[in-house]
Design an enzyme around this catalytic site. Structure first.
Site, PDB file in Angstrom:
ATOM      1  N   TYR A 137      -6.073 -53.971  75.602  1.00  0.00           N
ATOM      2  CA  TYR A 137      -5.278 -55.121  75.523  1.00  0.00           C
ATOM      3  C   TYR A 137      -5.695 -56.035  76.476  1.00  0.00           C
ATOM      4  CZ  TYR A 137      -1.392 -58.646  74.855  1.00  0.00           C
ATOM      5  OH  TYR A 137      -0.892 -59.791  74.453  1.00  0.00           O
ATOM      6  N   ASP A 164     -10.077 -56.094  84.003  1.00  0.00           N
ATOM      7  CA  ASP A 164      -8.789 -56.923  83.833  1.00  0.00           C
ATOM      8  C   ASP A 164      -7.861 -55.904  84.497  1.00  0.00           C
ATOM      9  OD1 ASP A 164      -6.659 -57.685  82.807  1.00  0.00           O
ATOM     10  OD2 ASP A 164      -7.080 -57.305  80.630  1.00  0.00           O
ATOM     11  N   LYS A 209       0.746 -60.599  86.044  1.00  0.00           N
ATOM     12  CA  LYS A 209       2.079 -59.799  86.439  1.00  0.00           C
ATOM     13  C   LYS A 209       2.404 -59.819  88.173  1.00  0.00           C
ATOM     14  CE  LYS A 209       1.146 -57.376  82.237  1.00  0.00           C
ATOM     15  NZ  LYS A 209       1.977 -57.387  81.218  1.00  0.00           N
TER      16      LYS A 209
HETATM   17  C1  LIG Z   1      -4.375 -55.515  80.577  1.00  0.00           C
HETATM   18  C2  LIG Z   1      -3.641 -56.605  80.096  1.00  0.00           C
HETATM   19  N1  LIG Z   1      -4.605 -57.792  80.225  1.00  0.00           N
HETATM   20  C3  LIG Z   1      -3.945 -58.921  79.896  1.00  0.00           C
HETATM   21  C4  LIG Z   1      -2.648 -59.344  79.436  1.00  0.00           C
HETATM   22  C5  LIG Z   1      -2.162 -60.583  79.212  1.00  0.00           C
HETATM   23  O1  LIG Z   1      -1.136 -61.167  80.137  1.00  0.00           O
HETATM   24  P1  LIG Z   1       0.061 -61.964  79.894  1.00  0.00           P
HETATM   25  O2  LIG Z   1       0.966 -61.242  79.084  1.00  0.00           O
HETATM   26  O3  LIG Z   1       0.480 -62.454  81.172  1.00  0.00           O
HETATM   27  O4  LIG Z   1      -0.834 -63.186  79.049  1.00  0.00           O
HETATM   28  C6  LIG Z   1      -1.843 -58.092  79.559  1.00  0.00           C
HETATM   29  C7  LIG Z   1      -0.449 -58.203  79.016  1.00  0.00           C
HETATM   30  O5  LIG Z   1       0.189 -57.055  79.060  1.00  0.00           O
HETATM   31  C8  LIG Z   1      -2.272 -56.810  79.841  1.00  0.00           C
HETATM   32  O6  LIG Z   1      -1.558 -55.812  79.712  1.00  0.00           O
END
Ligand SMILES: Cc1ncc(COP(=O)(O)O)c(C=O)c1O
Length: 446
Positions: A151, A254, A282
């Site tokens: 994700y 990521d 985060k």
């Molecule tokens: C690996 C990863 N990338 C991107 C995101 C997206 O971040 P946000 O919820 O701050 O938009 C998340 C969110 O859980 C994530 O787990």
């Protein structure tokens, strides 16, 4: 949907939830917070301090969800409370150049070696969105590769096979079923998405041999954090780095979940992998909404003003108050003991939970290490990928365990796709309480 006896009084939470449904879809602002996960309804949290939260009925919990990992310093850390009140008193945001964003960026670069420069966004989703745009502009290629079960936020092209599904719907590893995670996305969006199984070197070699020359990027989470906590096999990320380099494809790491969590420089430091672009969120903001894209000037400077620029605007980019929080947070995380403590407390929790499952003869494993881990009810020794997760993990039993823990004063999401989080506020005593609660919760669990 898991039901629970709900031994704690949650009358006020229930009242709020009924009221919430008049104004908010499903009574919440994200489905993962609503009744679909917290059946029969969410617990309304009203206050947090350190490792603890309190709900609308005054029940106290030790929080191991920590805002999906955003609260690396726990709740209402006194230094951050002071930072926020000072920043608020002098103006939270100007949408203009500030010294606050420079101080945040300097600390960021000191901690993340691949960050020659950094651009702040407001969320992790914005960061991955921008990273992909940069990669496409830099390489002049349209397609990109994402992995099953990863994700990367809620931007259209990433929403393919990010959710888990029943095994019979998955197709084969060689020819995976392509399952959009959302309605409202034009199917043509996915024409540019190559889907691959994760943690499988030979599959990646084959795909990149065939299609590598047309891929702008491979995007990966370094640890799969949206199917619980799935670790890369030895050498997998390093091999991915070599393969992408060989075909001129950018590697986007990521680190929205893992960044500033496993090491000062995130998983890229921990596993010794140098990405072309990395994304953060985060833990970076210690509870404030912020994301970041980091990498070399040669790529990020494509955002510089000009006719052929990569556009990235945003009223709230580099939000002053948030930048002050980022700088203070990164200062605290730079203290020598910070990561040692996060790892030690997390590893103690993992060891304690494993021992409970062993003693109670429960078929469960605890996967991960240090500040992030997940429990899987499974006959397997390890869960290695999306397909393992979909086929071999009893997510309903996990939900039942967590509902019991909620009744015993442990706050966690009942969704098996997330993970347990250790913050700097957690103590050995919190771990002890968790282990005792888990022991009690396992009694008669089936
Ligand atoms: C690996 C990863 N990338 C991107 C995101 C997206 O971040 P946000 O919820 O701050 O938009 C998340 C969110 O859980 C994530 O787990």
């Amino acid at each position: 949907m898991a039901q629970t006896s709900r031994t704690r009084n949650r009358a006020r939470s229930q009242q709020w939830f009924e009221r919430a449904q008049q104004s908010l879809v499903e009574g919440v602002n994200s489905p993962s917070r609503g009744a679909a996960v917290y059946s029969p309804g969410p617990i309304m949290l009203e206050r947090g301090q350190g490792s603890r939260v309190w709900d609308a009925d005054g029940n106290e919990y030790i929080d191991f969800m920590m805002s999906f990992g955003a609260l690396i310093q726990g709740h209402a850390h006194p230094a951050l409370v002071q930072t926020v009140s000072q920043a608020m008193a002098s103006g939270p945001h100007f949408a203009a150049a500030t010294s606050a964003e420079i101080e945040a960026a300097e600390r960021f670069r000191r901690m993340v070696p691949s960050a020659e420069v950094v651009r702040f966004t407001n969320t992790g989703s914005e960061a991955t969105m921008l990273a992909l745009r940069l990669a496409r502009a830099h390489t002049g290629r349209r397609k990109f590769l994402k992995f099953e079960g990863h994700y990367h936020g809620w931007y259209d092209p990433f929403l393919l096979n990010a959710h888990s599904h029943p095994p019979e719907q998955l197709g084969t590893v060689e020819n995976p079923a392509r399952i959009p995670d959302s309605e409202g996305i034009p199917p043509s969006t996915f024409d540019d998405v190559v889907l691959a199984p994760w943690n499988d070197v030979s599959a990646l070699e084959q795909i990149l041999r065939r299609q590598g020359h047309e891929l702008a990027a491979v995007i990966t989470e370094p640890i799969m954090a949206n199917m619980g906590c799935i670790l890369p096999r030895d050498g997998y990320l390093q091999r991915m780095r070599e393969l992408t380099r060989d075909c001129g494809t950018l590697l986007i790491l990521d680190e929205v979940v893992t960044g500033f969590r496993y090491a000062p420089g995130g998983c890229q430091e921990y596993y010794g992998v140098q990405p072309d672009i990395s994304t953060f969120g985060k833990a970076l903001g210690a509870g404030f909404p912020v994301g970041a894209v980091a990498g070399p000037r040669s790529i990020l400077e494509r955002m510089s003003w000009g006719e052929k620029m990569v556009l990235h605007y945003g009223t709230f980019n580099g939000h002053r108050l948030t930048m002050k929080v980022v700088a203070a947070n990164l200062d605290m995380l730079s203290a020598e003991h910070a990561y040692r403590q996060l790892h030690a407390v997390g590893n103690a929790a993992i060891a304690g939970l494993k021992e409970v499952f062993r003693r109670r003869d429960v078929k469960a494993i605890v996967q991960g290490f240090g500040p992030m881990f997940q429990i899987y009810f499974t006959e397997r020794d390890a869960i290695h990928d999306f397909r393992d997760y979909c086929k071999h993990v009893d997510t309903k039993l996990y939900s039942r365990l967590v509902h019991r823990l909620l009744d015993l004063g442990i706050y966690m999401t009942p969704s098996n796709g997330l993970h347990w989080i250790i913050s700097t506020a957690h103590t050995d005593a919190d771990v002890q309480t968790l282990v005792e609660a888990a022991d009690q919760a396992c009694s008669g669990l089936s």
